[in-house]
Write a protein that holds these residues in place. Sequence first.
Motif, PDB file in Angstrom:
ATOM      1  N   VAL A   1     -46.170   5.941  59.904  1.00 18.98           N
ATOM      2  CA  VAL A   1     -44.939   5.226  60.249  1.00 18.98           C
ATOM      3  C   VAL A   1     -45.221   3.732  60.391  1.00 18.98           C
ATOM      4  N   THR A   2     -46.347   3.411  60.996  1.00 17.81           N
ATOM      5  CA  THR A   2     -46.721   2.002  61.174  1.00 17.81           C
ATOM      6  C   THR A   2     -46.844   1.281  59.837  1.00 17.81           C
TER       7      THR A   2
ATOM      8  N   VAL B   1     -42.732  14.925  49.362  1.00 20.85           N
ATOM      9  CA  VAL B   1     -42.870  13.806  48.432  1.00 20.85           C
ATOM     10  C   VAL B   1     -43.326  12.552  49.172  1.00 20.85           C
ATOM     11  N   GLN B   2     -42.684  12.263  50.305  1.00 18.51           N
ATOM     12  CA  GLN B   2     -43.038  11.058  51.056  1.00 18.51           C
ATOM     13  C   GLN B   2     -44.473  11.088  51.563  1.00 18.51           C
ATOM     14  N   ILE B   3     -44.899  12.236  52.089  1.00 13.17           N
ATOM     15  CA  ILE B   3     -46.263  12.335  52.606  1.00 13.17           C
ATOM     16  C   ILE B   3     -47.272  12.239  51.470  1.00 13.17           C
ATOM     17  N   ALA B   4     -47.013  12.921  50.354  1.00 11.11           N
ATOM     18  CA  ALA B   4     -47.938  12.855  49.218  1.00 11.11           C
ATOM     19  C   ALA B   4     -48.078  11.423  48.725  1.00 11.11           C
TER      20      ALA B   4
ATOM     21  N   HIS C   1     -44.404  17.124  59.908  1.00  9.17           N
ATOM     22  CA  HIS C   1     -45.608  17.791  60.417  1.00  9.17           C
ATOM     23  C   HIS C   1     -46.069  18.831  59.397  1.00  9.17           C
ATOM     24  N   ALA C   2     -45.126  19.648  58.900  1.00 13.53           N
ATOM     25  CA  ALA C   2     -45.483  20.686  57.931  1.00 13.53           C
ATOM     26  C   ALA C   2     -46.058  20.069  56.657  1.00 13.53           C
TER      27      ALA C   2
ATOM     28  N   GLN D   1     -51.364  11.228  63.525  1.00 13.31           N
ATOM     29  CA  GLN D   1     -51.522  10.863  62.122  1.00 13.31           C
ATOM     30  C   GLN D   1     -50.218  10.309  61.546  1.00 13.31           C
ATOM     31  N   LEU D   2     -49.112  10.936  61.915  1.00 17.40           N
ATOM     32  CA  LEU D   2     -47.823  10.462  61.434  1.00 17.40           C
ATOM     33  C   LEU D   2     -47.486   9.085  61.994  1.00 17.40           C
TER      34      LEU D   2
END
Length: 320
Positions: free
Chosen positions: A282-283, A158-161, A126-127, A277-278
Amino acid sequence: MLALRVRRLVGPAGLSLDEVPESIRKNDRNSVRVAIRAAGVGYIDTLSCRGEFDCVMRLPFVPGLEISGEVTSAPEGCGYSAGDRVVGYVGAGGFAEYAWVSPDMLAPLPRELSFAEGAAIVVNFHAALVALWRRAQLCAGELVLVHGAGGGLGSAMVQIAAALGARVVAVAGSAERRAVARAAGASHVVGPDEWCDAVKAAGGVDIIVDPVGGRTFEQSLECLAPEGRLVSVGCAGNEISRAPAECLMLRGTTVMGMLWPEMLKRDRSLFGRTAKQLDDLVTTGLRPIVTKTYDLADGKEAMDAIENRTSSGKLVLVMP
């Protein structure tokens, strides 16, 4: 119920596994009762165990910010019912067998994730999404540098970026942490003593995420490309830094801060929006990197690993 409680503000040594009554919130008709299956362990938990977090609670207390589990009871019309698999933000009380959670701090556990992965996705992911998407307004194709990229928060950044289409440079100290950063999707991984010169030689980066502060913050300012953005998300180095106005004006750079718990206090609807959004990410394949799980009774060991910086990725407690 069993709970891991802080009895003394001396760090992990002050933790004790106790049989305790459930919280008084069981009388709150607006709360959802959740049987906790897993709870994430993070740096904030180690601070709270020493009384060094912003909100110092009365002893004894149960730490733990993030949980996953199954609903056992819920108020009518809240959107949840017994048997639902959920993730939630509790603020405190997660290192226990049960918790009473406000419905707006709950979200469905994505069916693709295990309970351990669900507990790992709450605070750090989330952050990360709020910091990179909402605050820094990351665009696909931009170059992002993440400090502390082998830890729980850093690997989530890193994963979100990467999931948002960025190219990621990861800064991590140990070989184990650098391996986690690579697994998280970093295209280039460097050590803490070499990143600054390498980035300057490459012409700077568009976005830097800094959970450290101090000298790292100052060097990061120098390594931003023109009109780059620096997002300060913590001060693990225990030193608050300041940005010189001249540096910001000459290169048109931006410095911004982000503390996710504080943003939630101002806008509680942020939790649900970010969770949706997450779910989409994940999907399409996003999975938290849980490097190790511990039984609730071994929570001291998990906290020691984070406090001593011998851990990498995300640590999670699982309930008996």
